[in-house]
Structure formats: structure tokens, C-alpha cells
Design an enzyme around this catalytic site. Structure first.
Site, PDB file in Angstrom:
ATOM      1  N   ASP A  25      56.123  76.262  30.573  1.00  0.00           N
ATOM      2  CA  ASP A  25      55.230  77.187  31.276  1.00  0.00           C
ATOM      3  C   ASP A  25      55.297  78.549  30.600  1.00  0.00           C
ATOM      4  O   ASP A  25      56.300  78.901  29.974  1.00  0.00           O
ATOM      5  CB  ASP A  25      55.642  77.306  32.746  1.00  0.00           C
ATOM      6  N   HIS A  26      54.218  79.298  30.721  1.00  0.00           N
ATOM      7  CA  HIS A  26      54.186  80.673  30.224  1.00  0.00           C
ATOM      8  C   HIS A  26      54.677  81.610  31.320  1.00  0.00           C
ATOM      9  O   HIS A  26      54.297  81.467  32.489  1.00  0.00           O
ATOM     10  CB  HIS A  26      52.766  81.070  29.822  1.00  0.00           C
ATOM     11  N   TYR A  76      50.949  80.512  35.499  1.00  0.00           N
ATOM     12  CA  TYR A  76      50.199  79.366  36.041  1.00  0.00           C
ATOM     13  C   TYR A  76      49.712  78.406  34.963  1.00  0.00           C
ATOM     14  O   TYR A  76      48.619  77.863  35.065  1.00  0.00           O
ATOM     15  CB  TYR A  76      49.035  79.856  36.925  1.00  0.00           C
ATOM     16  N   HIS A  77      50.562  78.161  33.959  1.00  0.00           N
ATOM     17  CA  HIS A  77      50.198  77.275  32.858  1.00  0.00           C
ATOM     18  C   HIS A  77      51.225  76.156  32.653  1.00  0.00           C
ATOM     19  O   HIS A  77      51.646  75.910  31.518  1.00  0.00           O
ATOM     20  CB  HIS A  77      50.064  78.077  31.555  1.00  0.00           C
ATOM     21  N   PRO A  78      51.650  75.444  33.698  1.00  0.00           N
ATOM     22  CA  PRO A  78      52.630  74.365  33.496  1.00  0.00           C
ATOM     23  C   PRO A  78      52.006  73.177  32.775  1.00  0.00           C
ATOM     24  O   PRO A  78      50.883  72.776  33.077  1.00  0.00           O
ATOM     25  CB  PRO A  78      53.038  73.997  34.922  1.00  0.00           C
TER      26      PRO A  78
END
Length: 538
Positions: free
Chosen positions: A293-294, A473-475
Site C-alpha cells: 500500500d502507499h 487507499y491503494h492496497p
């Protein structure tokens, strides 16, 4: 028992694309199961309305991670879309494909067909870019991509000038020839309304007789005959249903729900499943593993010139922008909070950018209970410069905690768990301050509010970003793609290793995270996956 050629679990960024493309010829019947409800809601369709959907359980899963030592023990809030369009219906709409090298690395890892050259035609076919088609961009596709350069707040120009003074080139198109530099973000919106995957793909598909979409339908189990997936069990309005797939079951629930459903169905780490009383259909320790994730953080400033705070906070300002939006579909409510940003290298010796910037012409230092305070910013002229890492080396996992499909899984990100990630973020926050110190911004900054001028040592800067960082919110990667069945979940054609008739097509298949926002690549994955399904059907 009803039978469909394809059952797609999840109506999000990839699932919406699958529904449209698999049904387009009329040859195949498609059933889409979505655990959430409709996306035809005012705050979903209004671009800046995602501040209202950030915690809304009607459209948001509202996941929460385990307390994370890397985030100073904080349990992070993970919004994920629970409605038609999935997270594309509640995200910040920034349209970033990623870097050429990201996809070339996927192909080099043994995934033919996934290089940048292979995927560029799909990206171009998807787009209806407002700036027109060229060597890199597409026009006339289903997803309208808005060029926001004429619309951003005037303060954005100061940010761009300061970034240039700090050594970043100006970049007119992050999805063009190069990603590096500073510029204005493009967003998925059209005529003042959000351009979600549902609007672009699912709404047209739902008009076809061979497409059925069931909302409030929670998939609880994949059904098997031997080692072949043959259907889905789901719950809807308190009743259990069983549907059969004549050709394939396709999971498009995203990086949380797809591994969760695999594990609930007996595909996953054998020890975990046996301990929960779930019969093992196919043991695979990598289902739910390799979570990436980011992570992001904002530096916020009090300014000497008006920002969006002075418009979005007072009642009369809210009324003004509300009328502007309702009558003209324009103004701040028709855009994203992330007006501009950029990509930079924390070390000049690196061959490509490893950090992403975000500029917001407002600030939200003062929290507001129950919603993301986008629509109620601070009572002073404020703005923020944020950043997130592009390719973190930390790895986490998502594992079910019980055999009950309604129990949320255990999300363990392991944020900042490597020295590399800590060192890169430390260098990155120092660069944010470098941008703020350039004449174009320094002359209008009254003070740095967060973290504040007292935070100067490396130790304090690290402690600050551990305390204040969170997911952007980039999993991805919890059902990782790769040719080796011993180390991955799906093969390069997105078929689950060891199981016939079952694919995963969503962001969970990414071999590694991409450099930037993940929604464009999620939609591309749905497009590419549909091509593969149709090719294999003959």
C-alpha cells in the site's frame, strides 16, 4: 438453480469493466454480485462529495487495520467502496496510469502480455481524454478524463512555480511521455459529475438483456466440484441463494474482499483455514499475503493569501459553491481536492521517481467528527503539500479471523517496516519543506502548522510521519500474479493456480504496486482480463 456463463463477484473498477465487455457480443450471460447498493446518490455523483462518503457505512466498508507499530500503534481507517462502481465511486478521482517500468517489471517477472507496450493500447482504448489523442493518450473511450488545468485555484500556480524552483520540471501530462515533474492532476469527471467505472461501463451493460446485477448480495462461498469452481453462494436480504457458472467464476472484489472470499471458500493458508474449521480445497500460503500500500502524509501551512478555506468554510461560501454546482455543475464541488502534484526522486542517483506529491489549496488541520473535513476546512487561509511513497518495500497481509463472511478480515499493513521505506520518507518530507521554502510559496506562508517548526531532527521527523501517516487507499497484491504456483495466487492469465474455472481480476493481482494512484490500472486490469477470458472462450 440459475446458471450464467460468467459470475462476477464485485461491481467495482474491474468488475464493472468485465460486466460490459463480457456481455457486449450478446453471446454470454453475466451475473454481477455486489455486496453494496446503488451509486445513484448525490454525494457519490458530486466529485467533492467523497468527503461525505469517507465514513458512510451505506457506501463504504469502513475497514480498520490492526494497530500498526510502524504507525506508532495507530489503527488506520481503510475506506473501500461498497456500492456499484466500488472504490471508483468514492475515490479522489486522480487518473494516473503508473510508470512504464512498473509494467515492464511485471512482464519481466514471467507475466507475458503485461508490459507497458502490451498495455498501452488498452489504456488508450479506455480513455476519452479531454486533451485529445496522441502517441500516449486515447480519445473516444468510455472513461472521460478531465484536464483540470484551466480550473484550479490560483494558488496552484504558486505551488507549481515553487516546485520548479526546487528543481522539478513542469509536466503537462503525467500519463504522457514521462511521469517526473510537477503539474496539475487529471481526474475522472465529466460535466461536473464523477466518472466512475459504474457510470462508464456498468450502466451501459445493465441495459442489456444478458446482464443481471444483484445489489446487497454478499458472496459467502465459492462452490466447487472437485478442483473446479462451478458457482457462488450468496446472501441477500436475509436469504441464501446459489447460482451456477457455466463457464467461469470471476472474483473482482478488490484487495480485501477477493482474498477473503478465497479463504472462506477453502483456498488459502492451510493452517489458518484448518484452525477456523474451513475444509481446505487448495492450500496456498500466498492468498492474502504480499499486501502493499502507499502511505501518505500532509504538511499544512497557514497562508497570507485567500485559499479555498475562505470559500468552503463559511455558510455563505457553502451556499455560493452549492448554487454554482447545482446550476452550472462547476466550481470547487466539481473537482478533486488534489488539484496538483508531481513525482520526484529522493536520490538523484535513482533512475525514476519514487515519491508522489499532492497539492491542496485548502487545509484540514482541525478534525471534524464523522466525515472527512473536506467541506469544512480550517478557519484561516491554509493549504497543504502532501506526499506518498510509490513503491514501498514493506509487506503486510489480509487474513480472515473467522469462518463468518460478515466478520471483517484482519488487515496487517506492517507500514514502514523496512529501513528503506523509512529513509525514503524522511528524505521526501525534507523535500516538501524545500518546496515550501522556495520564493513562490515562502512569500505567502505565515507559518507551518503541521508538523510545525519545532520538528527538525531526523528522529522527530520520523516519529511525526509514523504518527500522522496513513493509507492513501491503494492496497494491492494480495492475490499476486505470477507463473510460479508456489509463490503466487493467479497465473499470467489471471486463473487461480490449482483451480479450474476461477479467476481473480482486480488490483489484488498486481505483482507489485505501481507508481501512483491505482484506479486507472484497476480499470485496465478489468479490460485486459476481459480480453483474456474472451480469448480463452474461443
Amino acid at each position: 438453480m440459475q446458471t450464467y456463463d460468467f459470475i462476477v463477484v464485485g461491481a467495482g473498477s474491474a468488475g464493472s469493466v468485465l460486466a460490459e465487455r463480457l456481455s457486449a457480443s450478446g453471446r454470454f450471460s453475466v451475473l454481477v454480485l455486489e455486496a453494496g447498493g446503488t451509486d445513484r446518490r448525490f454525494y457519490v455523483q458530486m466529485p467533492l462529495g467523497y468527503g461525505k462518503t469517507f465514513y458512510d457505512p451505506a457506501v463504504n466498508w469502513n475497514y480498520r487495520t490492526e494497530p500498526d507499530p510502524g504507525l506508532a500503534g495507530n489503527a488506520d481507517h481503510w475506506p473501500r467502496g461498497k456500492l456499484l462502481g466500488g472504490s471508483s465511486s468514492i475515490n479522489a478521482m486522480v487518473w494516473i496510469r503508473g510508470q512504464r517500468e512498473d509494467f515492464d517489471a511485471w512482464a519481466a517477472a514471467g507475466n507475458p502480455g503485461w508490459s507497458y507496450a502490451d498495455l498501452l493500447p488498452a489504456f488508450k482504448a479506455i480513455e476519452d481524454f479531454e486533451g485529445g489523442a496522441d502517441e500516449w493518450r486515447g480519445a473516444g473511450g468510455p472513461v472521460h478524463v478531465q484536464d483540470c488545468r484551466p480550473l484550479v485555484h490560483p494558488l496552484t500556480q504558486r505551488y507549481l512555480k515553487a516546485a520548479e524552483q526546487a528543481g522539478l520540471p513542469l509536466n503537462p501530462d503525467f500519463n504522457g511521455a514521462s511521469q517526473e515533474g510537477a503539474g496539475v492532476y487529471q481526474i475522472t469527471a465529466k460535466n461536473g459529475r464523477r466518472m466512475s467505472a459504474a457510470r462508464a461501463f456498468l450502466w451501459p451493460a445493465m441495459k442489456r438483456a444478458n446482464v443481471r446485477v444483484e445489489t446487497h448480495a454478499l458472496a459467502t462461498k465459492i462452490l466447487f466440484e472437485g478442483s473446479r469452481a462451478v458457482g457462488i453462494e450468496y446472501e441477500q436480504h436475509g436469504r441464501k441463494h446459489i447460482v451456477r457458472a457455466g463457464r467461469e467464476v470471476i472474483l473482482s472484489g478488490g484487495s480485501v474482499n477477493s482474498p477473503q472470499l478465497l479463504q472462506l471458500s477453502g483456498i488459502g493458508p492451510a493452517t489458518l483455514l484448518q484452525g477456523l474449521g474451513i475444509p481446505v480445497v487448495h492450500a496456498n500460503d500466498h492468498v492474502g499475503a504480499n499486501l502493499q500500500d502507499h502511505l501518505g502524509i500532509n504538511y499544512s501551512f497557514k497562508g497570507r493569501e485567500p485559499t479555498l478555506n475562505q470559500i468552503l468554510r463559511p455558510w455563505w461560501g457553502k451556499m455560493l459553491v452549492g448554487m454554482q454546482y447545482l446550476l452550472l455543475r462547476s466550481g470547487p464541488l466539481s473537482l478533486s481536492m488534489n488539484a496538483a502534484g508531481g513525482f520526484f526522486r529522493t536520490d538523484p542517483a535513482m533512475t525514476r521517481p519514487n515519491m508522489q506529491l499532492y497539492f491542496q489549496a485548502f487545509s484540514t488541520v482541525i478534525p471534524k467528527s464523522g466525515e472527512r473535513p473536506i467541506l469544512t476546512p480550517d478557519p484561516w487561509p491554509g493549504f497543504s503539500v502532501g506526499l506518498s511513497n510509490c513503491r514501498p518495500s514493506s509487506r503486510g497481509e489480509i487474513m480472515i479471523r473467522s469462518a463468518n463472511p460478515r466478520d471483517y478480515p484482519r488487515i496487517t499493513p506492517n507500514a514502514y517496516s523496512t529501513d528503506q521505506d523509512v529513509a525514503e520518507m524522511l528524505a521526501a518530507v525534507k523535500f516538501v519543506r524545500k518546496i515550501a521554502a522556495q520564493p513562490a510559496l515562502a512569500e505567502i506562508i505565515e507559518e507551518e502548522v503541521l508538523p510545525g517548526p519545532s520538528i527538525t531532527s531526523d528522529e522527530d521527523l520520523i516519529l511525526d510521519f509514523r504518527k500522522r501517516s496513513g493509507t492513501v487507499y491503494h492496497p494491492v497484491s494480495t492475490c499476486r500474479m505470477g507463473p510460479d504456483a508456489g509463490n503466487n495466487v493467479v497465473d499470467p492469465r489471471l486463473r487461480v493456480h490449482g483451480i479450474a474455472g476461477l479467476r481473480v481480476i482486480d488490483a489484488s493481482i498486481y505483482p507489485d504496486n505501481i507508481s501512483g494512484n491505482t484506479n486507472a490500472a484497476s480499470i485496465m486490469t478489468g479490460w485486459k482480463g476481459a480480453d483474456m477470458v474472451l480469448e480463452d472462450c474461443g
